[in-house]
Design an enzyme around this catalytic site. Structure first.
Site, PDB file in Angstrom:
ATOM      1  N   ARG A  10       0.813  -1.217   0.000  1.00 56.49           N
ATOM      2  CA  ARG A  10       0.000   0.000   0.000  1.00 56.49           C
ATOM      3  C   ARG A  10       0.849   1.270   0.000  1.00 56.49           C
ATOM      4  O   ARG A  10       0.321   2.375  -0.068  1.00 56.49           O
ATOM      5  CB  ARG A  10      -0.942  -0.009   1.207  1.00 56.49           C
ATOM      6  CG  ARG A  10      -2.024  -1.086   1.095  1.00 56.49           C
ATOM      7  CD  ARG A  10      -2.977  -1.084   2.268  1.00 56.49           C
ATOM      8  NE  ARG A  10      -2.344  -1.371   3.541  1.00 56.49           N
ATOM      9  CZ  ARG A  10      -2.100  -2.579   4.017  1.00 56.49           C
ATOM     10  NH1 ARG A  10      -2.432  -3.647   3.322  1.00 56.49           N
ATOM     11  NH2 ARG A  10      -1.523  -2.740   5.187  1.00 56.49           N
ATOM     12  N   CYS A  11       2.168   1.119   0.083  1.00 48.92           N
ATOM     13  CA  CYS A  11       3.087   2.259   0.165  1.00 48.92           C
ATOM     14  C   CYS A  11       3.731   2.515  -1.197  1.00 48.92           C
ATOM     15  O   CYS A  11       4.387   1.631  -1.762  1.00 48.92           O
ATOM     16  CB  CYS A  11       4.163   1.961   1.214  1.00 48.92           C
ATOM     17  SG  CYS A  11       5.516   3.146   1.259  1.00 48.92           S
ATOM     18  N   GLY A  12       3.566   3.735  -1.711  1.00 51.31           N
ATOM     19  CA  GLY A  12       4.139   4.088  -2.998  1.00 51.31           C
ATOM     20  C   GLY A  12       5.657   3.992  -3.025  1.00 51.31           C
ATOM     21  O   GLY A  12       6.236   3.532  -4.013  1.00 51.31           O
TER      22      GLY A  12
END
Length: 142
Positions: A10-12
């Site tokens: 979920r982390c860019g």
């Protein structure tokens, strides 16, 4: 090639780091640390090998950080590590482990310092920032 990324999909920044690793032609071992956190000893070693303090490896912006009172400077590394193992969302990401070293890859381009193989082609981050040119070379200024 033995490369491990402690990844949060979920982390860019984590996704960009993973893509930079894959841009070398290597498929790393991807550890979803939220569901499979490293042990306390493994986490301690990874943080030390990255040249960080335990506090530098924590995500202080997470609500659980405040709820647990982790901003208290009297807490020692063991207490902080225990909190990170019990609440893996507190672990900053992504950590990458390669034969050339360990890095907390924030920003994602820091992974380039420890990748043993060159980039195979152009790469742009999810936000469009060009990091690697068509010849696989790092674009200066990044």
């Amino acid at each position: 090639m033995d490369i491990t990324i402690y990844h949060n999909p979920r982390c860019g920044t984590s996704r960009n780091t993973l893509a930079l690793i894959r841009n070398t032609g290597v498929e790393p071992k991807v550890v979803d640390y939220l569901s499979a956190p490293p042990s306390k000893d493994a986490l301690r070693k990874m943080i030390a090998d990255a040249g960080l303090t335990v506090r530098e490896a924590m995500r202080s912006k997470e609500s659980v950080y405040g709820k647990l009172g982790l901003e208290n400077p009297a807490l020692d590394d063991d207490a902080l590590l225990d909190a990170m193992v019990a609440n893996p969302i507190l672990m900053n990401r992504p950590f990458v482990v390669t034969p050339a070293g360990v890095r907390l890859c924030r920003p994602s381009e820091l992974v380039l310092d420890i990748l043993p193989l060159p980039q195979k082609g152009a790469f742009a981050k999810e936000d469009g920032e060009q990091v690697i040119d068509a010849n696989g070379k790092r674009i200066t200024g990044n």
